[in-house]
Scaffold this active site. Structure first.
Site, PDB file in Angstrom:
ATOM      1  CE  LYS A 134      -0.613   0.293   5.019  1.00  0.00           C
ATOM      2  NZ  LYS A 134       0.168   1.528   5.187  1.00  0.00           N
ATOM      3  CB  THR A 135       3.928   2.317   1.786  1.00  0.00           C
ATOM      4  OG1 THR A 135       3.372   1.997   3.061  1.00  0.00           O
ATOM      5  CG2 THR A 135       4.725   3.608   1.908  1.00  0.00           C
ATOM      6  CG  ASP A 165      -0.917   4.825   5.082  1.00  0.00           C
ATOM      7  OD1 ASP A 165      -1.564   3.854   4.655  1.00  0.00           O
ATOM      8  OD2 ASP A 165       0.236   4.721   5.545  1.00  0.00           O
ATOM      9  CD  GLU A 166      -2.168   1.611   8.283  1.00  0.00           C
ATOM     10  OE1 GLU A 166      -3.251   0.996   8.258  1.00  0.00           O
ATOM     11  OE2 GLU A 166      -1.062   1.038   8.266  1.00  0.00           O
ATOM     12  NE  ARG A 225       1.483  -7.635  11.162  1.00  0.00           N
ATOM     13  CZ  ARG A 225       1.175  -6.855  10.146  1.00  0.00           C
ATOM     14  NH1 ARG A 225       2.006  -5.922   9.735  1.00  0.00           N
ATOM     15  NH2 ARG A 225       0.041  -7.022   9.479  1.00  0.00           N
ATOM     16  CD  GLN A 263      -3.371  -5.014   8.411  1.00  0.00           C
ATOM     17  OE1 GLN A 263      -2.354  -4.892   9.107  1.00  0.00           O
ATOM     18  NE2 GLN A 263      -3.336  -4.884   7.092  1.00  0.00           N
TER      19      GLN A 263
END
Length: 662
Positions: free
Chosen positions: A29-30, A213-214, A595, A244
């Site tokens: 995504k980044t 973002d997020e 993770r 998330q």
């Protein structure tokens, strides 16, 4: 856009109208945000100065700026706005302060300042827990975008009505101090944009395109701020993952993703489902787990990575036995004499609550395994750093009473609580801040001679440092302040030896180093920089095993991950079980699982020591939701496990011999 997959490319190229990018864990995504910024600029669609990328931490903003800086010319990249929601709110307040009744150079109260003011406003003898409870209720109201009057109207219980009344009195005090608190950095800009069409139109013209973002972590006020800035046209890209969303306890509202579709009927949704992080097995159990939650937008993560090892599920006697198994496994894998032996920093141990770290730390220490525990005493929470920050805030704002109260007593200069209480009465009667009252000869004449003399010396020193702040770079000012204020001398006197003094002195030196880079001058610019310092600004640890809570692990990834304490009552947490709030707990475990890049261990204990008694525990119900074919439970292969235990014992014995030899 070389190397982008079709979904990522579609997200980058969509520049007309609102866009929601549902980005699964490890889906890049980044990179999508960075490439989209580059595309918006290079295509000529928007100039850099009209693009704003909003993150939730300073660390994320810094990393995004660095990555964008590699895609655009330096002068173009520097024109972008890449910051947190709170930094954007602070920028708006600094420009529009007069419209909100604030004077230039206003202060931003931190959590300790807020607690001190609320304690003072509450009845005498209020316990810390009561102060904290009121603080949380007020913060919740602000995060919902409520004014004191609106909070009073929304109150449904005596406790909420008490909090609303305290909220109103607290805001009056903030106004008297020419200050705002951290929650106000969102609430006040939101109020201004929603009530002043002229200001709102000006900011929509200033910010032509928004990237967030997020976005699943946004609270109600932040989402309304996004809508106010984006306007009906909705020129924005929001990137997030409803699976998330794990911060409801601090106000995050994942339903904002649903509201977005209702508020913007033309919203386009693009799913990023290709995972570039995890093995196929890790993704399968993650998908199986999260499928038990209801979804607004269904997605299924997939990967071209290798199949990977089965996920180990360990049953342990208790937390101590669990910690020993984890430490032993890490030691064995890291010290295996193979070309691909992992480094310490490739391991991470995750837990639901910070109290679970104690047996893990003990087991790692016994084996001399280097580790880093996230969530220890943060740099900005250290006493000497907070003392220096109080001085700096006072230099920036003479009306910051909270900063005055800490600075005048750090170090001790003979001004006691009684004198300060009397000074406060005199200041209130004359409608002055404490610092301005202390500078008044008339006020000082009404105080004891010795205290008045000490206050006069303090005021003289502050004025001298404030004058120096007009010409000195901020970093040089901090170093001069540490010497002239007496902070260093007091620190030396308080430390029991030279090593302790040097360690704490390094904290003050590091604080000065933080201001070496920014092009700021004068106390006003210094105050702005201070307001946005966060714990996330600390550098990453080196080659050490990482220990952290599941909440703290979001956004990180490791080759080898252990999740301990996977028991009912712990994960899911007991409070969530009682209140029927399993969805966020399931998302929390999902975050932990995703993770892991290569290997994953899930462990639970059969019993625990509670209130002096041994109590039986049961494995987490979430384990029953994982596909059994991808798990390897203890006892599944007795012969192989016996050989493995023997090998671990031999390795452990060799380590003990080496330890004794040392």
């Amino acid at each position: 856009m070389h190397g982008l997959n079709p979904a990522q490319r579609a997200a980058v190229l969509h520049t007309e109208g609102p866009l929601l990018v549902l980005a699964g864990a490890g889906s890049g995504k980044t990179r999508v945000i960075v490439e989209k910024i580059a595309h918006l600029v290079q295509s000529g669609r928007y100039p850099a100065h009209r693009i704003a990328a909003i993150t939730f931490t300073n660390k994320a903003a810094r990393e995004m700026r660095e990555r964008v800086g590699k895609r655009l010319r330096s002068d173009t990249a520097s024109a972008l706005t890449v910051c947190t929601f709170h930094a954007l709110g602070l920028k708006l307040l600094q420009i529009e302060h007069a419209r909100l009744g604030l004077r230039r150079g206003f202060s931003v109260f931190d959590a300790d300042d807020t607690s001190a003011q609320l304690k003072d406003l509450l009845s005498a003898g209020s316990k810390p827990d009561a102060v904290e409870a009121m603080k949380q209720l007020i913060s919740r109201a602000k995060n919902a975008g409520l004014s004191p009057e609106q909070a009073a109207q929304a109150a449904r219980s005596p406790r909420e009505r008490e909090a609303a009344d305290l909220y109103a009195r607290y805001q009056q005090r903030l106004a008297a101090f020419n200050a705002v608190d951290f929650d106000d950095l969102i609430r006040l800009p939101l109020h201004l944009l929603e009530t002043d069409p002229e200001v709102c139109a000006g900011w929509r013209a200033r910010i032509g395109y928004l990237l967030v973002d997020e976005c699943q972590d946004s609270n109600d006020a932040q989402y309304r701020l996004l809508k106010a800035l984006a306007g009906p046209a909705g020129q924005f890209t929001c990137v997030g993952d409803d699976d998330q969303s794990i911060y409801a306890w601090r106000g995050a509202n994942p339903d904002n993703l649903l509201a977005m579709a209702q508020d913007y009927p033309t919203l386009r949704v693009i799913k990023l489902e290709q995972n570039y992080r995890c093995s196929k097995r890790v993704l399968r159990i993650a998908n199986a787990l999260i499928a038990h939650n209801p979804h607004i937008h269904l997605k299924q993560l997939w990967s071209e990575a290798e199949e990977g090892e089965r996920i180990r599920v360990w049953e342990c006697r208790d937390a101590e036995h669990e910690a020993e198994r984890v430490a032993s496994e890490i030691q064995y894998l890291a010290r295996a004499q193979t070309p691909d032996s992992p480094r310490w920093g490739e391991f991470c141990i995750l837990f639901r609550g910070n109290h679970q770290s104690r047996p893990l730390e003990k087991a790692l220490q016994q084996r001399r395994i280097p580790y880093h525990l996230s969530g220890g005493t943060a740099f900005l929470d250290r006493g000497e750093v907070k003392d220096a920050l109080a001085w700096l805030r006072l230099l920036a704002n003479p009306d910051d009473d909270a900063a005055f109260l800490r600075a005048v007593t750090s170090p001790n200069r003979g001004v006691g609580a009684g004198t300060l209480a009397k000074l406060g009465e005199l200041a209130t009667a004359r409608h002055l801040s404490l610092a301005r009252a202390a500078a008044s000869t008339t006020v000082l004449q009404q105080l004891p001679t010795r205290s008045a003399h000490a206050l006069h010396g303090f005021v003289t020193l502050v004025e001298s440092l404030r004058a120096a702040a007009q010409t000195l770079p901020p970093s040089a000012l901090v170093r001069q302040l540490n010497e002239r204020s007496g902070l260093l001398a007091a620190l030396r006197a308080a430390c029991k030896d030279e090593a302790q003094f040097q360690a704490r002195r390094r904290n003050l030196d590091e604080l000065a180093d933080w201001f070496d880079g920014p092009k700021t001058s004068g106390p006003g610019d210094l105050a702005a920089a201070l307001a946005l310092l966060t714990h996330a600004d600390r550098g990453e640890p080196g080659n050490q095993v990482r220990l952290m809570s599941l909440h703290a692990a979001k956004g990180l990834e490791f080759d080898h991950v252990f999740i301990v304490g996977v028991e009912d009552g712990n994960l899911p947490h007991e409070a969530s079980l009682e209140e029927g709030r399993l969805e966020e707990e399931r998302r929390l475990l999902y975050v932990g699982i995703t993770r892991a890049r290569k290997r994953l261990w899930l462990s639970y204990s059969r019993q625990a020591q509670r209130w002096g008694e041994r109590v039986a525990l049961r494995p987490s119900r979430f384990l029953d939701e994982l596909p059994d074919a991808d798990l390897h439970h203890d006892g599944a292969d007795p012969e192989a496990e016996a050989a493995q235990r023997a090998e671990r014992r031999r390795a452990s014995f060799a380590d003990i011999q080496a330890l004794l030899a040392d």
